[in-house]
Each structure stands twice: as structure tokens, then as C-alpha cells.
Design a protein around this motif. Structure first.
Motif, short mmCIF file in Angstrom:
data_model
loop_
_atom_site.label_atom_id
_atom_site.label_comp_id
_atom_site.label_asym_id
_atom_site.label_seq_id
_atom_site.Cartn_x
_atom_site.Cartn_y
_atom_site.Cartn_z
N ALA A 53 34.71 29.58 48.81
CA ALA A 53 34.04 31.18 47.84
C ALA A 53 35.24 31.48 46.80
O ALA A 53 34.44 31.78 45.93
N TYR A 54 36.24 31.32 47.03
CA TYR A 54 37.58 31.20 45.47
C TYR A 54 36.63 30.85 44.75
O TYR A 54 36.92 31.24 43.57
N PRO A 55 36.18 29.21 44.58
CA PRO A 55 35.85 28.69 42.76
C PRO A 55 35.06 29.62 41.99
O PRO A 55 34.83 29.93 40.94
N LYS A 56 34.03 30.19 42.89
CA LYS A 56 32.32 31.28 42.43
C LYS A 56 33.37 32.55 41.72
O LYS A 56 32.52 33.62 41.19
N ALA A 58 35.63 35.85 40.30
CA ALA A 58 36.46 36.16 38.41
C ALA A 58 37.61 35.41 38.45
O ALA A 58 38.76 35.19 38.11
N GLU A 59 38.34 35.49 40.07
CA GLU A 59 40.09 35.79 40.63
C GLU A 59 39.65 33.39 40.21
O GLU A 59 40.93 33.44 39.25
N GLY A 60 38.53 33.29 40.64
CA GLY A 60 38.55 31.78 41.18
C GLY A 60 38.81 31.06 39.97
O GLY A 60 38.96 29.85 39.61
N LYS A 61 38.02 31.77 39.14
CA LYS A 61 37.56 31.48 38.04
C LYS A 61 38.61 31.59 36.00
O LYS A 61 38.84 31.06 35.92
N ASP A 123 46.86 38.84 32.04
CA ASP A 123 46.21 39.30 31.39
C ASP A 123 44.15 39.69 32.38
O ASP A 123 43.32 40.18 31.45
N PHE A 124 44.70 39.08 33.17
CA PHE A 124 43.37 39.66 34.14
C PHE A 124 43.18 40.84 34.09
O PHE A 124 43.40 41.49 34.69
N GLU A 125 41.76 40.74 34.30
CA GLU A 125 41.15 41.85 34.61
C GLU A 125 39.34 42.17 35.27
O GLU A 125 38.68 41.01 34.96
N GLU A 126 39.58 42.58 36.01
CA GLU A 126 38.63 42.64 37.07
C GLU A 126 37.06 43.03 36.29
O GLU A 126 36.67 44.02 35.94
N PRO A 127 36.04 42.32 36.71
CA PRO A 127 34.49 42.71 35.62
C PRO A 127 33.91 43.71 36.71
O PRO A 127 34.40 44.32 37.78
N THR A 128 33.74 44.29 35.63
CA THR A 128 32.69 45.46 35.74
C THR A 128 31.64 45.72 36.27
O THR A 128 30.81 44.59 35.01
N GLU A 129 30.83 45.80 37.24
CA GLU A 129 29.35 45.77 37.50
C GLU A 129 28.73 46.99 36.68
O GLU A 129 28.65 47.95 36.85
#
Length: 129
Positions: A53-56, A58-61, A123-129
Motif C-alpha cells: 500500500a505504501y506507494p499508493k 499520500a505519505e508514499g507519494k 511541509d507534508f500535509e495530510e490530504p483532507t477528505e
């Protein structure tokens, strides 16, 4: 115009274009370096539970995974201190460690710990759903 003078504009143009090309290159991205070694059962667990799952994610990208054997880690990146345990996950930029996660405590702890590391050190930001 002498031969010496005729080449100066061309040299200036080539130099200016070269500098423009160098400044246009993107900076090296943030990576997650997984330090591993053969026979590491926690590395295998991570491979089974997280790796597909990792490359798929947001963290992996944001921080693509690169694997490095513990015996050559210092040839690949500049760690803040010696890597003793596997797996150790080094968050690096330009091959210099920004932070790390030591060990693999299971998926339920890995994702939140990685997310916190990314937010604290980049500067990573978690994607909002």
C-alpha cells in the motif's frame, strides 16, 4: 572584431544558459529510506503489512521508499547517528537524515508515527477528505 572578442558573447550566452538550466533543476525530494537486513522478521512483517500500500498513499507519494542494507547505510545516506536496529526508517532530504522511526511496531502504530514524523520534519500535509 578580433578572434578573441568574437567568442566572448557566445561564452556569456552558454554560461547564462548553463546557470539557468542548473537553477531550473528540482531539488532532491524527501525520501523514506528503509534500512533492512536479511533475516529481519520485522522487515518481513513490514513488507507484508505496509509495502503493497505504501506507494499508493499520500505519505508514499510525498516520501517515496528507498531500501538500503544496514551494512552500506552510511554509503547511501548521512544519518544523524548510527543505525543499529532493522528496520529503521530514515526520513531524508538530499540524502541527509531529517528524522527516523526505529523498529516496526505494527501497522496501527506505523502510520500515525510516520505521519507525525512527516508533519514535524517537512511541509507534508495530510490530504483532507
Amino acid at each position: 572584431m578580433s578572434k578573441r572578442q568574437s567568442g566572448k558573447p557566445m561564452i556569456r550566452t552558454v554560461t547564462a544558459l548553463s546557470l539557468a538550466a542548473l537553477t531550473a533543476l528540482p531539488a532532491l525530494a524527501v525520501e523514506l529510506v528503509m534500512v533492512e537486513q536479511p533475516g529481519c522478521i520485522y522487515c518481513e512483517r513490514w513488507d507484508n503489512e505496509i509495502a503493497p500500500a505504501y506507494p499508493k498513499t499520500a505519505e508514499g507519494k510525498f516520501a517515496p521508499l528507498r531500501r538500503v542494507d544496514i551494512s552500506v547505510v552510511e554509503d547511501s545516506v548521512t544519518p544523524q547517528r548510527a543505525v543499529v536496529f532493522t528496520p529503521t526508517f530514515l526520513l531524508v532530504e538530499d540524502d541527509t537524515e531529517l528524522g527516523r522511526l526505529e523498529g516496526y511496531p505494527g501497522a496501527e502504530f506505523f502510520w500515525p508515527m510516520l505521519n507525525m514524523l512527516l508533519r514535524d520534519k517537512t511541509d507534508f500535509e495530510e490530504p483532507t477528505e
